[in-house]
Design an enzyme around this catalytic site. Structure first.
Site, mmCIF file in Angstrom:
data_model
loop_
_atom_site.group_PDB
_atom_site.id
_atom_site.type_symbol
_atom_site.label_atom_id
_atom_site.label_comp_id
_atom_site.label_asym_id
_atom_site.label_seq_id
_atom_site.Cartn_x
_atom_site.Cartn_y
_atom_site.Cartn_z
ATOM 1 N N GLU A 1 -7.119 21.245 -13.259
ATOM 2 C CA GLU A 1 -5.895 21.345 -12.462
ATOM 3 C C GLU A 1 -4.817 20.454 -13.050
ATOM 4 O O GLU A 1 -5.129 19.419 -13.636
ATOM 5 C CB GLU A 1 -6.148 20.848 -11.021
ATOM 6 C CG GLU A 1 -7.120 21.704 -10.275
ATOM 7 C CD GLU A 1 -7.342 21.204 -8.852
ATOM 8 O OE1 GLU A 1 -6.511 20.434 -8.336
ATOM 9 O OE2 GLU A 1 -8.358 21.600 -8.282
ATOM 10 N N LYS B 1 -2.353 17.553 -13.205
ATOM 11 C CA LYS B 1 -2.321 16.249 -12.527
ATOM 12 C C LYS B 1 -0.848 15.912 -12.285
ATOM 13 O O LYS B 1 -0.133 15.542 -13.217
ATOM 14 C CB LYS B 1 -2.992 15.165 -13.375
ATOM 15 C CG LYS B 1 -3.054 13.813 -12.662
ATOM 16 C CD LYS B 1 -3.782 12.782 -13.493
ATOM 17 C CE LYS B 1 -4.076 11.509 -12.738
ATOM 18 N NZ LYS B 1 -2.911 10.848 -12.174
ATOM 19 N N ARG C 1 -0.233 10.571 -3.608
ATOM 20 C CA ARG C 1 -1.349 11.240 -2.944
ATOM 21 C C ARG C 1 -1.089 11.294 -1.456
ATOM 22 O O ARG C 1 -0.699 10.301 -0.851
ATOM 23 C CB ARG C 1 -2.620 10.433 -3.213
ATOM 24 C CG ARG C 1 -3.865 10.892 -2.484
ATOM 25 C CD ARG C 1 -4.714 11.706 -3.405
ATOM 26 N NE ARG C 1 -6.016 12.013 -2.902
ATOM 27 C CZ ARG C 1 -7.138 11.724 -3.564
ATOM 28 N NH1 ARG C 1 -7.101 11.032 -4.677
ATOM 29 N NH2 ARG C 1 -8.292 12.124 -3.098
ATOM 30 N N ARG D 1 -2.642 7.118 -0.077
ATOM 31 C CA ARG D 1 -3.896 6.813 -0.726
ATOM 32 C C ARG D 1 -4.500 5.510 -0.185
ATOM 33 O O ARG D 1 -5.704 5.339 -0.154
ATOM 34 C CB ARG D 1 -3.571 6.700 -2.220
ATOM 35 C CG ARG D 1 -4.599 6.144 -3.063
ATOM 36 C CD ARG D 1 -3.941 5.800 -4.397
ATOM 37 N NE ARG D 1 -4.860 5.005 -5.146
ATOM 38 C CZ ARG D 1 -5.416 5.383 -6.281
ATOM 39 N NH1 ARG D 1 -5.098 6.526 -6.810
ATOM 40 N NH2 ARG D 1 -6.264 4.618 -6.898
ATOM 41 N N PHE E 1 -4.557 20.457 -2.977
ATOM 42 C CA PHE E 1 -5.747 20.740 -3.790
ATOM 43 C C PHE E 1 -7.067 20.696 -3.025
ATOM 44 O O PHE E 1 -8.100 21.059 -3.574
ATOM 45 C CB PHE E 1 -5.816 19.826 -5.018
ATOM 46 C CG PHE E 1 -5.710 18.347 -4.736
ATOM 47 C CD1 PHE E 1 -6.780 17.646 -4.230
ATOM 48 C CD2 PHE E 1 -4.516 17.660 -4.999
ATOM 49 C CE1 PHE E 1 -6.687 16.288 -3.977
ATOM 50 C CE2 PHE E 1 -4.406 16.301 -4.746
ATOM 51 C CZ PHE E 1 -5.498 15.604 -4.235
ATOM 52 N N ARG F 1 -15.208 6.711 -6.828
ATOM 53 C CA ARG F 1 -14.699 7.180 -8.116
ATOM 54 C C ARG F 1 -15.916 7.751 -8.834
ATOM 55 O O ARG F 1 -16.837 7.016 -9.170
ATOM 56 C CB ARG F 1 -14.135 5.993 -8.894
ATOM 57 C CG ARG F 1 -13.327 6.376 -10.094
ATOM 58 C CD ARG F 1 -12.795 5.153 -10.810
ATOM 59 N NE ARG F 1 -11.744 4.448 -10.066
ATOM 60 C CZ ARG F 1 -10.495 4.879 -9.948
ATOM 61 N NH1 ARG F 1 -10.130 6.006 -10.516
ATOM 62 N NH2 ARG F 1 -9.615 4.177 -9.273
ATOM 63 N N LYS G 1 -10.172 12.583 -15.024
ATOM 64 C CA LYS G 1 -8.766 12.731 -15.424
ATOM 65 C C LYS G 1 -8.642 12.630 -16.936
ATOM 66 O O LYS G 1 -9.372 11.872 -17.584
ATOM 67 C CB LYS G 1 -7.874 11.740 -14.695
ATOM 68 C CG LYS G 1 -8.260 10.310 -14.843
ATOM 69 C CD LYS G 1 -7.434 9.424 -13.922
ATOM 70 C CE LYS G 1 -8.011 8.036 -13.916
ATOM 71 N NZ LYS G 1 -7.496 7.160 -12.912
HETATM 72 P P1 AMP Z 1 -5.125 7.872 -10.886
HETATM 73 O O1 AMP Z 1 -4.190 7.393 -9.818
HETATM 74 O O2 AMP Z 1 -4.608 7.716 -12.274
HETATM 75 O O3 AMP Z 1 -6.535 7.345 -10.689
HETATM 76 O O4 AMP Z 1 -5.290 9.459 -10.742
HETATM 77 C C1 AMP Z 1 -5.811 10.088 -9.603
HETATM 78 C C2 AMP Z 1 -4.680 10.567 -8.731
HETATM 79 O O5 AMP Z 1 -4.047 11.712 -9.281
HETATM 80 C C3 AMP Z 1 -5.115 11.056 -7.365
HETATM 81 O O6 AMP Z 1 -5.330 9.983 -6.484
HETATM 82 C C4 AMP Z 1 -3.950 11.925 -6.940
HETATM 83 O O7 AMP Z 1 -2.955 11.118 -6.317
HETATM 84 C C5 AMP Z 1 -3.340 12.389 -8.248
HETATM 85 N N1 AMP Z 1 -3.425 13.847 -8.479
HETATM 86 C C6 AMP Z 1 -2.447 14.580 -9.043
HETATM 87 N N2 AMP Z 1 -2.820 15.855 -9.159
HETATM 88 C C7 AMP Z 1 -4.068 15.968 -8.658
HETATM 89 C C8 AMP Z 1 -4.993 17.042 -8.518
HETATM 90 N N3 AMP Z 1 -4.719 18.276 -8.935
HETATM 91 N N4 AMP Z 1 -6.208 16.754 -7.958
HETATM 92 C C9 AMP Z 1 -6.508 15.506 -7.550
HETATM 93 N N5 AMP Z 1 -5.672 14.458 -7.662
HETATM 94 C C10 AMP Z 1 -4.457 14.674 -8.213
#
Ligand code: AMP
Length: 592
Positions: A251, A253, A258, A273, A343, A420, A426
């Protein structure tokens, strides 16, 4: 339990830095209390009265009000009190000394209990509106009048939010497990309930009252935020696919905020979040969701993204910060319109969906969502080969996203609340360049600036979070990337968190001595050039010792400040394990 006995525990906890010891102190404390007292005590241990997400009023006591109450209770003038505060540098110590001096104890008619103090604090918080300041001061004065010196010390600290025991929620869960199940190995049972219903007091109450059976009955429900599932990271498409079983849903990102969106009794509530209620910042999202999803009660998740009002292009995360203002939200909505990309669906019409595999949850989400201009689903595609994944990644970046999230579609792809895990991975754009990915670090100390920077800080000492041990571990000093205005504001930003002593849950080597310690609270996004071994930083020391047999920690080289991450709490910072994984990835890159 008498409040003075509770204070003795607080004193003991304050002196303890070793986590195992903290857990057993907490277990002893809980064993001595009734379930209802445990509930109240857990909040106080965290320095709160109830979870943030409930949106109830905070204590609202400023230092000045506390001094006023101390003055009324002791008969000392405010000037005298201010002098004492300057000498001690800590309101708790000042309050303790006053109580000693004035022998307030001689007047005590009624002994304070944990419950009576907690209930008074609730009354202080609930006093709002005109005349409330005086009500707050009166209740606080009453508390000080009944307080022994040690009680006065902790009452003052609790009302001003400076208790700083260095205890996080997970340590409390360990303490509960040890107290009621005899071993902290049982924490996962409590943690699972907490992840679905993150109210530490309620979870403590059920653990103490009903044990495992009661905890297993706790279900997610609209109105109560679920702790979000998080993604691991990898930088090699083949490895990513191997981890999720060769085939997955990739998907986009999106680079936004969030949002966990709940509907109950006809009303939409949005949680961040960090589980804060952010509904007021997004009246547009609220309205759009009501139009797009007709179901009576649900919990869906998505990313709120800022879009350009003229071109409809996606804008970077930073622009959402304009929506954080309290006033003139109508103008902010016009200047910074948003879209939400959904999502996941975690609850629908009475049924919790967390244990359903992701494809099923996504199908349910698709079936209830009417796609509109402002409510859409995350762009997704089944990928079966590294080439597929690379291609989708390029398209995502081209469309203004920061990368992709690859999600397992196997039958065990449940929603892992609060964890996590490898079911979401990611893959971010920055891996493609020489630079490492940005990381989010907690500020734990600061160094005074010199020359052009005198009067402010020259560099900030930053740390990663190690959830296994519930500690922060230093990883770099950040001095560049700030604008002049940002630099000038540093002392003001950190003033509430500066402490004389090293924060208790911080791992730091002897060679590292910042000019001031800062209680871990503020998170910032940092970009570095590479990760190296370091003799002065403590990040990942155990992992390096175990796997490389070297006495070193990990450090980020050439770190640069990118932005504040006010949406993240200290435990949301990049974990030590993530930095270690990045280090391994980097080694691999050098070898190939
Ligand atoms: P990170 O903050 O770098 O750990 O990345 C995870 C975050 O990406 C999640 O907490 C979401 O806020 C964001 N995110 C963006 N697009 C998506 C998606 N398609 N699915 C899940 N999370 C997403």
């Amino acid at each position: 339990m008498l409040f003075k006995d509770f204070c003795e525990y607080l004193k003991l906890l304050e002196k303890t830095t070793e986590r195992l010891r903290m857990v057993s102190i907490l277990a002893n404390l809980f064993r001595e209390m009734s379930p209802e007292e445990i509930q109240k005590a857990t909040y106080l241990l965290l320095g709160e009265l109830y979870p943030d997400w409930m949106g109830l009023p905070e204590l609202g006591v400023a230092e000045k009000m506390c001094l006023e109450a101390l003055s009324r209770a002791s008969g000392l003038s405010k000037t005298e009190l201010e002098k004492l505060l300057k000498q001690t540098g800590d309101i708790g110590e000042a309050a303790e000394r006053i109580a000693q001096r004035k022998k307030l104890t001689a007047l005590i008619t009624q002994q304070l209990t944990v419950s009576s103090v907690y209930d008074s604090l609730i009354k202080i918080a609930m006093a709002t509106g005109p005349g409330s300041q005086d009500v707050k001061i009166r209740i606080l004065t009453g508390l000080f009048l009944s307080a022994s010196p040690i009680e006065a010390r902790y009452i003052a600290r609790i009302v001003l939010g400076t208790t700083r025991l260095g205890i996080q929620e997970m340590t409390i869960l360990d303490g509960l497990a040890q107290a009621f199940f005899g071993t902290k190995e049982k924490r996962p049972v409590i943690e699972e309930a907490f992840n679905k219903y993150p109210d530490i007091g309620y979870i403590a109450l059920i653990t103490a009252k009903e044990g495992e059976g009661g905890l297993r009955k706790i279900k997610a429900q609209p109105g109560v935020p679920i702790r979000p599932m998080l993604a691991e990271r990898l930088s090699d498409p083949k490895e990513i696919l191997d981890k999720v079983g060769g085939e997955a849903l990739a998907e986009y990102k999106y680079d936004g905020e969030r949002a966990q969106i709940h509907k109950k009794n006809g009303k939409v509530v949005i949680f961040s979040r960090r589980l804060e209620n952010i509904t007021e910042q997004y009246p547009d999202v609220q309205k759009a969701i009501l139009e797009a999803i007709q179901a009576d009660s649900f919990i869906v998740e998505g990313e709120i993204v800022c879009v350009d009002p003229d071109t409809d292009e996606l804008r970077p995360f930073q622009e959402l910060m304009h929506r954080k203002r309290k006033y003139d939200i109508v103008r902010a909505m016009q200047e910074y319109p948003t879209k939400v990309f959904l999502f996941d669906c975690l609850f629908l019409d009475g049924q919790e969906l967390l244990d359903k595999p992701y494809p099923e949850r996504r199908k349910i989400l698709e079936s209830i969502t009417k796609i509109t201009d402002s409510v859409q689903l995350t762009k997704a595609k089944i990928v079966k080969s590294p080439a597929d994944l690379e291609e989708f990644m390029m398209q995502a970046v081209e469309d203004g996203c920061e990368g992709i999230i690859v999600k397992s579609i196997r039958s065990d792809a449940v929603y892992e609340a609060g964890a996590r895990g490898w079911r979401w991975i990611k893959y971010k754009r920055d891996y493609k360049s020489e630079m490492i990915d940005t990381i989010d670090l907690v500020v734990v100390g600061a160094f005074y600036g010199k020359g052009r920077r005198s009067g402010t800080y020259g560099a900030l000492l930053c740390a990663s979070y190690n959830p296994e041990q519930d500690v922060f571990e230093t990883v770099c000093k950040v001095g560049s990337g700030f604008t002049d205005t940002q630099l000038a504001e540093l002392p003001k930003i950190f003033a509430p968190y500066v402490t004389k002593q090293k924060p208790p849950n911080l791992h730091v080597s002897e060679a590292m001595e910042p000019d001031v310690w800062i209680y871990p609270r503020i998170v910032m996004e940092v970009l570095g050039a590479e990760i190296t071994l370091s003799p002065v930083h403590t990040c990942g020391k155990d992992l390096i010792k175990k796997n490389f047999n070297k006495e070193a920690g990990l450090a980020v080289r050439f770190p640069r400040f990118i932005n504040w991450r006010l949406d993240k709490g200290p435990t949301d910072a990049t974990t030590t394990k993530e930095i270690y994984e990045m280090y391994l990835q980097q080694l691999k890159k050098v070898q190939t």
